[in-house]
Design a protein around this motif. Structure first.
Motif, PDB file in Angstrom:
ATOM      1  N   GLN A  65      -7.880 -78.973 -46.336  1.00 39.53           N
ATOM      2  CA  GLN A  65      -6.676 -78.319 -46.809  1.00 39.53           C
ATOM      3  C   GLN A  65      -5.708 -78.059 -45.658  1.00 39.53           C
ATOM      4  N   LEU A  66      -4.405 -78.112 -45.952  1.00 42.73           N
ATOM      5  CA  LEU A  66      -3.374 -77.887 -44.943  1.00 42.73           C
ATOM      6  C   LEU A  66      -3.024 -76.410 -44.811  1.00 42.73           C
ATOM      7  N   ASP A  67      -2.977 -75.696 -45.933  1.00 43.57           N
ATOM      8  CA  ASP A  67      -2.561 -74.298 -45.891  1.00 43.57           C
ATOM      9  C   ASP A  67      -3.114 -73.544 -47.098  1.00 43.57           C
ATOM     10  N   GLU A  68      -2.963 -72.216 -47.066  1.00 41.74           N
ATOM     11  CA  GLU A  68      -3.508 -71.378 -48.140  1.00 41.74           C
ATOM     12  C   GLU A  68      -2.778 -70.043 -48.183  1.00 41.74           C
ATOM     13  N   TYR A  69      -2.592 -69.526 -49.383  1.00 41.54           N
ATOM     14  CA  TYR A  69      -2.040 -68.181 -49.536  1.00 41.54           C
ATOM     15  C   TYR A  69      -3.014 -67.148 -48.984  1.00 41.54           C
ATOM     16  N   VAL A  70      -2.467 -66.061 -48.480  1.00 45.11           N
ATOM     17  CA  VAL A  70      -3.270 -64.933 -48.027  1.00 45.11           C
ATOM     18  C   VAL A  70      -3.245 -63.842 -49.099  1.00 45.11           C
ATOM     19  N   GLY A  71      -4.429 -63.340 -49.447  1.00 49.81           N
ATOM     20  CA  GLY A  71      -4.505 -62.187 -50.328  1.00 49.81           C
ATOM     21  C   GLY A  71      -4.785 -62.478 -51.788  1.00 49.81           C
ATOM     22  N   PRO A  73      -7.116 -63.431 -54.833  1.00 52.86           N
ATOM     23  CA  PRO A  73      -8.565 -63.360 -54.998  1.00 52.86           C
ATOM     24  C   PRO A  73      -9.173 -64.753 -55.108  1.00 52.86           C
ATOM     25  N   GLN A  74     -10.407 -64.891 -54.691  1.00 55.36           N
ATOM     26  CA  GLN A  74     -11.086 -66.180 -54.810  1.00 55.36           C
ATOM     27  C   GLN A  74     -11.090 -66.634 -56.260  1.00 55.36           C
ATOM     28  N   ASP A 103     -10.042 -69.553 -45.403  1.00 58.84           N
ATOM     29  CA  ASP A 103     -10.343 -68.466 -46.334  1.00 58.84           C
ATOM     30  C   ASP A 103      -9.193 -67.461 -46.340  1.00 58.84           C
ATOM     31  N   GLY A 104      -8.329 -67.573 -47.326  1.00 60.40           N
ATOM     32  CA  GLY A 104      -7.181 -66.679 -47.415  1.00 60.40           C
ATOM     33  C   GLY A 104      -7.509 -65.301 -47.925  1.00 60.40           C
ATOM     34  N   SER A 105      -8.758 -65.098 -48.381  1.00 59.43           N
ATOM     35  CA  SER A 105      -9.170 -63.778 -48.875  1.00 59.43           C
ATOM     36  C   SER A 105     -10.038 -63.042 -47.865  1.00 59.43           C
ATOM     37  N   ALA A 106     -10.176 -63.585 -46.665  1.00 53.56           N
ATOM     38  CA  ALA A 106     -11.026 -62.967 -45.650  1.00 53.56           C
ATOM     39  C   ALA A 106     -10.452 -61.620 -45.210  1.00 53.56           C
ATOM     40  N   ASP A 108     -10.751 -60.472 -42.147  1.00 53.93           N
ATOM     41  CA  ASP A 108     -10.192 -60.732 -40.813  1.00 53.93           C
ATOM     42  C   ASP A 108      -9.506 -62.098 -40.835  1.00 53.93           C
ATOM     43  N   ILE A 109      -8.210 -62.095 -41.117  1.00 55.74           N
ATOM     44  CA  ILE A 109      -7.474 -63.348 -41.268  1.00 55.74           C
ATOM     45  C   ILE A 109      -7.388 -64.114 -39.950  1.00 55.74           C
ATOM     46  N   ALA A 110      -7.184 -63.397 -38.856  1.00 53.47           N
ATOM     47  CA  ALA A 110      -7.104 -64.078 -37.556  1.00 53.47           C
ATOM     48  C   ALA A 110      -8.393 -64.833 -37.265  1.00 53.47           C
ATOM     49  N   ALA A 111      -9.521 -64.214 -37.568  1.00 55.61           N
ATOM     50  CA  ALA A 111     -10.812 -64.877 -37.363  1.00 55.61           C
ATOM     51  C   ALA A 111     -10.962 -66.071 -38.301  1.00 55.61           C
ATOM     52  N   ALA A 112     -10.473 -65.926 -39.537  1.00 59.44           N
ATOM     53  CA  ALA A 112     -10.561 -67.027 -40.500  1.00 59.44           C
ATOM     54  C   ALA A 112      -9.750 -68.228 -40.021  1.00 59.44           C
ATOM     55  N   CYS A 113      -8.601 -67.968 -39.393  1.00 57.46           N
ATOM     56  CA  CYS A 113      -7.773 -69.052 -38.863  1.00 57.46           C
ATOM     57  C   CYS A 113      -8.499 -69.785 -37.734  1.00 57.46           C
ATOM     58  N   ALA A 114      -9.055 -69.017 -36.810  1.00 54.90           N
ATOM     59  CA  ALA A 114      -9.789 -69.621 -35.696  1.00 54.90           C
ATOM     60  C   ALA A 114     -11.013 -70.372 -36.195  1.00 54.90           C
ATOM     61  N   ASP A 115     -11.677 -69.816 -37.210  1.00 53.44           N
ATOM     62  CA  ASP A 115     -12.855 -70.466 -37.785  1.00 53.44           C
ATOM     63  C   ASP A 115     -12.483 -71.824 -38.384  1.00 53.44           C
TER      64      ASP A 115
END
Length: 260
Positions: A65-71, A73-74, A103-106, A108-115
Motif C-alpha cells: 500500500q502507498l498510503d492510509e488514513y489515520v484514525g 477503525p480497522q 497501520d493507521g489505527s496504531a 503510536d503512529i510514528a512507530a507504525a510509519c517506521a515499522d
C-alpha cells in the motif's frame, strides 16, 4: 524518465498491465505497490481481465500500500486497506496474506510509519510502484513542499483534499485530518516507478513534473531523479508538454522487446 503518450486511459491501463505481467513472468513473487483513486483503475481492470482469461498467473504476487488514513477503525470500508482489498487484491484472486500496508489505527503512529519502512525493506523492496498525480503535483500524500528525502510518515490533509474525499463518506466531518504516506524518499527506492495521469486537469502538473525543475513545490518532479521511471499520459494530460512530439517519436522508435 520515459514519457509514453497513449490515446486514452484504457490504453494506458493495458500498457501498464502488460508491463506488470512481464514482471510477474520474470519474478512471480514480485512486490507490487498500488495506489488508490480513480487514475489506476484502468490498470487494475486490465490485470483482472488477464487473470480471468487465464493469461496471467498472479498467485505468488505480493501487494503493498502507498498510503492510509489515520484514525479510522480497522475494517472501515473507506480505509485504503479496505479499498485495495476490494478493488485489487480480492478481484485478482489473492488473499490478505499477500498484502501489506501501514497501520493507521496504531496508538503510536510514528512507530507504525517506521515499522512500515522496515517491512518494505525486509520484503526485498518494491519491484514496481504505481502512482497517480494530483493537480498540484503531489504523489501519495506528499503535498507540495514535501521533502524529497522524506520517509513514510504522518501528513496533515489540506482542506481541499478532505473536501475532495468527502464523497466517500457520509459527511465532511467523517473525513480524517491525517494520513500515513510513503515519503518521496521511500517511493524512490522502488525499482520501477510507473505514473499514470489522464485528463486535461492533470496537464499542468504533468508538464511541471516532466519538463520543470526538480523541486519540492512539485513533489512528482522527484521522478526525474529515478533510474527507471515511466510516466504514461493520455492526449489530454499531455496537452501542455512542450516536447510531446519528441516523446512520441522516441517511444515509436523504441524496440518492442524493451517494454517500458
Amino acid at each position: 524518465m520515459e514519457i509514453v503518450i497513449v490515446p486514452d486511459a484504457a490504453a494506458g491501463g493495458e500498457l501498464i498491465a502488460a508491463a506488470i505481467a512481464d514482471l510477474l513472468v520474470r519474478k512471480p513473487d514480485a512486490l507490487l505497490g498500488v495506489a488508490t483513486g480513480s487514475s489506476p483503475l484502468p490498470i487494475y481492470q486490465a490485470l483482472i481481465a488477464k487473470v480471468a482469461n487465464q493469461a496471467l498467473d498472479v498467485s505468488r504476487a505480493r501487494i503493498c500500500q502507498l498510503d492510509e488514513y489515520v484514525g479510522l477503525p480497522q475494517g472501515h470500508p473507506e480505509s485504503y486497506r479496505a479499498v485495495v482489498l476490494r478493488e485489487v487484491v480480492r478481484p485478482l484472486g489473492l488473499t490478505e496474506t499477500s498484502f501489506m500496508g501501514p497501520d493507521g489505527s496504531a496508538e503510536d503512529i510514528a512507530a507504525a510509519c517506521a515499522d512500515y519502512d522496515r517491512a518494505l525493506a525486509a520484503a526485498g523492496g518494491v519491484d514496481l510502484q504505481l502512482l497517480g498525480i494530483g493537480t498540484d503535483g503531489h504523489i501519495g500524500f506528499n503535498e507540495p513542499c514535501s521533502s524529497l528525502a522524506s520517509r513514510t510518515r504522518i501528513k496533515t490533509l489540506t482542506q481541499q483534499t478532505r473536501v475532495d474525499n468527502a464523497r466517500f463518506f457520509d459527511s465532511l466531518d467523517e473525513v480524517p485530518h491525517h494520513v500515513i504516506t510513503q515519503g518521496i524518499g521511500t517511493i524512490l527506492e522502488a525499482r520501477h516507478l510507473v505514473l499514470l495521469a489522464t485528463g486535461e486537469a492533470k496537464a499542468e502538473a504533468v508538464a511541471q513534473t516532466v519538463e520543470g525543475p526538480v523541486a519540492g513545490i512539485v513533489p512528482a518532479s522527484a521522478l526525474q531523479l529515478h533510474p527507471h521511471a515511466t510516466v504514461v499520459v493520455d492526449e489530454a494530460a499531455a496537452s501542455k508538454l512542450k516536447l510531446a512530439d519528441y516523446f512520441r517519436a522516441t517511444y515509436a522508435a523504441k524496440p518492442h522487446w524493451q517494454g517500458i
